[in-house]
Enzyme design. Structure first.
Site, PDB file in Angstrom:
ATOM      1  N   ARG A 121       0.979 -10.599   7.077  1.00  0.00           N
ATOM      2  CA  ARG A 121       0.996  -9.416   6.201  1.00  0.00           C
ATOM      3  C   ARG A 121       2.283  -8.648   6.496  1.00  0.00           C
ATOM      4  O   ARG A 121       2.408  -7.967   7.501  1.00  0.00           O
ATOM      5  CB  ARG A 121      -0.251  -8.572   6.460  1.00  0.00           C
ATOM      6  CG  ARG A 121      -1.551  -9.368   6.310  1.00  0.00           C
ATOM      7  CD  ARG A 121      -2.786  -8.504   6.481  1.00  0.00           C
ATOM      8  NE  ARG A 121      -2.840  -7.795   7.736  1.00  0.00           N
ATOM      9  CZ  ARG A 121      -3.377  -8.275   8.865  1.00  0.00           C
ATOM     10  NH1 ARG A 121      -3.915  -9.481   8.902  1.00  0.00           N
ATOM     11  NH2 ARG A 121      -3.371  -7.540   9.967  1.00  0.00           N
TER      12      ARG A 121
ATOM     13  N   HIS B 181      -6.026  -7.009  13.171  1.00  0.00           N
ATOM     14  CA  HIS B 181      -4.751  -6.267  13.125  1.00  0.00           C
ATOM     15  C   HIS B 181      -4.285  -5.993  14.547  1.00  0.00           C
ATOM     16  O   HIS B 181      -5.078  -5.579  15.402  1.00  0.00           O
ATOM     17  CB  HIS B 181      -4.972  -4.956  12.371  1.00  0.00           C
ATOM     18  CG  HIS B 181      -3.700  -4.246  12.004  1.00  0.00           C
ATOM     19  ND1 HIS B 181      -2.631  -4.886  11.414  1.00  0.00           N
ATOM     20  CD2 HIS B 181      -3.324  -2.952  12.138  1.00  0.00           C
ATOM     21  CE1 HIS B 181      -1.663  -4.009  11.202  1.00  0.00           C
ATOM     22  NE2 HIS B 181      -2.052  -2.832  11.640  1.00  0.00           N
TER      23      HIS B 181
ATOM     24  N   CYS C 255      14.451  25.029   2.295  1.00  0.00           N
ATOM     25  CA  CYS C 255      13.555  25.727   1.359  1.00  0.00           C
ATOM     26  C   CYS C 255      12.689  24.691   0.637  1.00  0.00           C
ATOM     27  O   CYS C 255      12.808  23.492   0.873  1.00  0.00           O
ATOM     28  CB  CYS C 255      14.366  26.519   0.344  1.00  0.00           C
ATOM     29  SG  CYS C 255      15.633  27.558   1.079  1.00  0.00           S
ATOM     30  N   MET C 256      11.866  25.170  -0.292  1.00  0.00           N
ATOM     31  CA  MET C 256      10.977  24.239  -0.991  1.00  0.00           C
ATOM     32  C   MET C 256      11.758  23.239  -1.856  1.00  0.00           C
ATOM     33  O   MET C 256      11.379  22.073  -1.971  1.00  0.00           O
ATOM     34  CB  MET C 256       9.990  25.017  -1.873  1.00  0.00           C
ATOM     35  CG  MET C 256       8.883  24.141  -2.435  1.00  0.00           C
ATOM     36  SD  MET C 256       7.774  25.022  -3.525  1.00  0.00           S
ATOM     37  CE  MET C 256       6.853  26.009  -2.391  1.00  0.00           C
ATOM     38  N   ASP C 257      12.866  23.709  -2.453  1.00  0.00           N
ATOM     39  CA  ASP C 257      13.582  22.859  -3.414  1.00  0.00           C
ATOM     40  C   ASP C 257      15.035  22.608  -3.045  1.00  0.00           C
ATOM     41  O   ASP C 257      15.732  21.876  -3.758  1.00  0.00           O
ATOM     42  CB  ASP C 257      13.582  23.524  -4.798  1.00  0.00           C
ATOM     43  CG  ASP C 257      12.271  24.210  -5.086  1.00  0.00           C
ATOM     44  OD1 ASP C 257      11.262  23.491  -5.145  1.00  0.00           O
ATOM     45  OD2 ASP C 257      12.240  25.451  -5.205  1.00  0.00           O
TER      46      ASP C 257
ATOM     47  N   TYR D  75      16.071  31.574   4.468  1.00  0.00           N
ATOM     48  CA  TYR D  75      14.940  32.364   4.950  1.00  0.00           C
ATOM     49  C   TYR D  75      15.031  32.588   6.459  1.00  0.00           C
ATOM     50  O   TYR D  75      15.377  31.668   7.206  1.00  0.00           O
ATOM     51  CB  TYR D  75      13.626  31.641   4.660  1.00  0.00           C
ATOM     52  CG  TYR D  75      13.293  31.529   3.190  1.00  0.00           C
ATOM     53  CD1 TYR D  75      13.060  32.657   2.423  1.00  0.00           C
ATOM     54  CD2 TYR D  75      13.202  30.278   2.589  1.00  0.00           C
ATOM     55  CE1 TYR D  75      12.746  32.545   1.083  1.00  0.00           C
ATOM     56  CE2 TYR D  75      12.885  30.163   1.245  1.00  0.00           C
ATOM     57  CZ  TYR D  75      12.661  31.304   0.492  1.00  0.00           C
ATOM     58  OH  TYR D  75      12.352  31.186  -0.832  1.00  0.00           O
TER      59      TYR D  75
ATOM     60  N   LYS E 159       0.844  -1.202   0.000  1.00  0.00           N
ATOM     61  CA  LYS E 159       0.000   0.000   0.000  1.00  0.00           C
ATOM     62  C   LYS E 159       0.874   1.245   0.000  1.00  0.00           C
ATOM     63  O   LYS E 159       2.088   1.170   0.244  1.00  0.00           O
ATOM     64  CB  LYS E 159      -0.937  -0.015   1.215  1.00  0.00           C
ATOM     65  CG  LYS E 159      -0.231  -0.023   2.559  1.00  0.00           C
ATOM     66  CD  LYS E 159      -1.224  -0.327   3.679  1.00  0.00           C
ATOM     67  CE  LYS E 159      -0.509  -0.484   4.995  1.00  0.00           C
ATOM     68  NZ  LYS E 159      -0.940   0.433   6.026  1.00  0.00           N
TER      69      LYS E 159
ATOM     70  N   ARG F  41      -9.968   0.402  14.997  1.00  0.00           N
ATOM     71  CA  ARG F  41      -9.898   1.182  13.754  1.00  0.00           C
ATOM     72  C   ARG F  41     -11.009   0.689  12.827  1.00  0.00           C
ATOM     73  O   ARG F  41     -11.962   1.416  12.580  1.00  0.00           O
ATOM     74  CB  ARG F  41      -8.504   1.022  13.141  1.00  0.00           C
ATOM     75  CG  ARG F  41      -8.236   1.901  11.965  1.00  0.00           C
ATOM     76  CD  ARG F  41      -6.784   1.873  11.542  1.00  0.00           C
ATOM     77  NE  ARG F  41      -6.331   0.579  11.058  1.00  0.00           N
ATOM     78  CZ  ARG F  41      -5.102   0.346  10.592  1.00  0.00           C
ATOM     79  NH1 ARG F  41      -4.207   1.325  10.559  1.00  0.00           N
ATOM     80  NH2 ARG F  41      -4.748  -0.846  10.168  1.00  0.00           N
TER      81      ARG F  41
HETATM   82  N1  PLP Z   1      -1.992  -5.209   7.913  1.00  0.00           N
HETATM   83  C1  PLP Z   1      -2.681  -4.069   8.011  1.00  0.00           C
HETATM   84  C2  PLP Z   1      -4.164  -4.133   8.172  1.00  0.00           C
HETATM   85  C3  PLP Z   1      -2.018  -2.844   7.985  1.00  0.00           C
HETATM   86  O1  PLP Z   1      -2.708  -1.706   8.090  1.00  0.00           O
HETATM   87  C4  PLP Z   1      -0.601  -2.841   7.836  1.00  0.00           C
HETATM   88  C5  PLP Z   1       0.143  -1.582   7.812  1.00  0.00           C
HETATM   89  O2  PLP Z   1      -0.090  -0.631   8.463  1.00  0.00           O
HETATM   90  C6  PLP Z   1       0.072  -4.053   7.724  1.00  0.00           C
HETATM   91  C7  PLP Z   1      -0.649  -5.215   7.771  1.00  0.00           C
HETATM   92  C8  PLP Z   1       1.563  -4.098   7.602  1.00  0.00           C
HETATM   93  O3  PLP Z   1       2.164  -3.657   8.779  1.00  0.00           O
HETATM   94  P1  PLP Z   1       3.739  -3.590   8.933  1.00  0.00           P
HETATM   95  O4  PLP Z   1       4.200  -2.572   7.961  1.00  0.00           O
HETATM   96  O5  PLP Z   1       3.953  -3.171  10.338  1.00  0.00           O
HETATM   97  O6  PLP Z   1       4.256  -4.942   8.612  1.00  0.00           O
END
Ligand code: PLP
Length: 370
Positions: free
Chosen positions: A220, A164, A312-314, A266, A40, A135
């Protein structure tokens, strides 16, 4: 494909490091257990398609994303790989997920009712239980039975259950124990009520690395895949070796001597105490290198040099100890000789977690895959 860009700052993503890290976790979870590569947020800022490809080549079995949009993007490159969307998609988009064979997360009765109005074909779903993160997820047995009842008259098929962990990277045994216990009950409830076999998964990187005996069918794997530890505790306790995949590079675009009393950038917040050599680095808050990094340091010729004056920005400025040629390499995150500026160092300076660092370096900084 030749990656073309015209600036002197870029991020390097080491795909062999990604593969190495996936292999480490696959040693713990060989088939028939599955490893989801969590890609993600553009693979935590590393580049979703490239990381997913490397992870799958190294033995990851499936992909997980947060958004439907992210799943659709990856589906174009990976037509046959299971992809799980971890966030809540809009019920009106359920058919889009089904059309692209994306598995979606479900935890609301109302969602099932609404989504079924838009659904004309099979949609695989994983039911999410909230066991203490607070959550997303089903919190009570009643809610679970309500969802299961609604599902009966739909084309949705429950293929998984998950939850989770909120504190897997910390010493918080009571909270963790409670989550494990509640999840066990949730799994039983679902297995007693769903006729087909379902995939059960609970752990993120911290859970996967610390509690292999409690991880059911799949894990995961997010932050660990990028070679970063969820916490020092996980690093020290598990000893699982990981290689960081992300580094950030630049080159000096200007070098000059300023006089004692001259100020930098700045607000003139930095005043030279003597005649000083100053280098300019073409990276700024417009790239995600935020102003709070004033006072941090970079590596040039294997040595640390402080960032002086406001970012700065860049661009930002560093104080050198001698003149350096234009185009001298600057390592902002990574190794140079015997010195390292790690993602963790940047996170510590910013009083945040390492997860945030590659994510905050935005798409204006090209990613180069090595
Ligand atoms: N599973 C869920 C639902 C998550 O939101 C995340 C990440 O935030 C993960 C797994 C992966 O977690 P991590 O990066 O700590 O392995």
């Amino acid at each position: 494909m030749v990656q073309q860009f015209y600036r002197d700052t870029w991020a390097e993503v080491d795909l062999n490091a990604i593969k190495y890290n996936v292999k480490q976790i696959k040693k713990v979870y060989p088939l028939p257990k599955s490893v989801y590569a969590v890609v993600k947020a553009n693979a935590y800022g590393h580049g979703d398609v490239q990381v997913a490809k490397a992870a799958l080549e190294a033995g990851a079995d499936k992909l997980a994303v947060a958004l439907l949009d992210e799943g659709l993007r990856l589906r174009e490159s990976f037509p046959n790989v299971p992809i799980l969307v971890l966030g809540r998609i809009r019920p009106s988009d359920a058919q889009i997920a089904a059309d692209h064979d994306l598995t979606v997360t479900v935890f609301q009765k109302e969602w099932v009712m609404e989504a079924s109005k838009h659904l004309t074909s099979k949609l695989n779903i994983h039911i999410k239980f909230d066991t203490g993160m607070n959550r997303l997820g089903i919190r009570t047995k009643e809610e679970a039975y309500d969802v299961l009842k609604e599902l009966k008259s739909t084309t949705m098929v429950v293929t998984g259950i998950y939850s989770h962990l909120a504190t897997a990277d910390e010493n918080n045994e009571p909270h963790l124990a409670k989550q494990f216990e509640l999840f066990k009950e949730s799994v039983k409830l679902l297995q007693d009520n769903v006729p087909n076999k379902i995939e059960v998964h609970l752990g993120n990187s911290a859970g996967a690395m610390r509690f292999p005996d409690s991880m059911y069918d799949a894990v995961r794997f997010g932050i660990g895949m990028y070679g970063l530890y969820p916490s020092q505790l996980v690093k020290l306790e598990t000893g699982i070796p990981l290689k960081p995949a992300f580094s950030l590079m630049s080159q000096l675009t200007h070098v000059k001597k300023i006089n004692k009393g001259d100020t930098i950038s700045y607000g003139a917040t930095y005043t030279a105490e003597e005649d000083e050599w100053i280098g300019t680095v073409p990276l700024g808050y417009g790239d995600g290198w935020i102003r709070k990094l004033q006072g941090f340091h970079v590596l040039i010729d294997g040595k640390k040099y402080p960032i002086v004056g406001r970012i700065c920005m860049d661009q930002f400025m560093v104080k050198l100890d001698q003149p350096k040629p234009i185009d001298t390499k600057v390592v902002i995150i990574g190794e140079y000789g015997d010195e390292t500026v790690s993602t963790d160092d940047v996170a510590t300076h910013l009083e945040t977690i390492n997860y945030e660092i590659p994510c905050m370096i935005n798409e204006r900084v090209p990613r180069v895959y090595i």
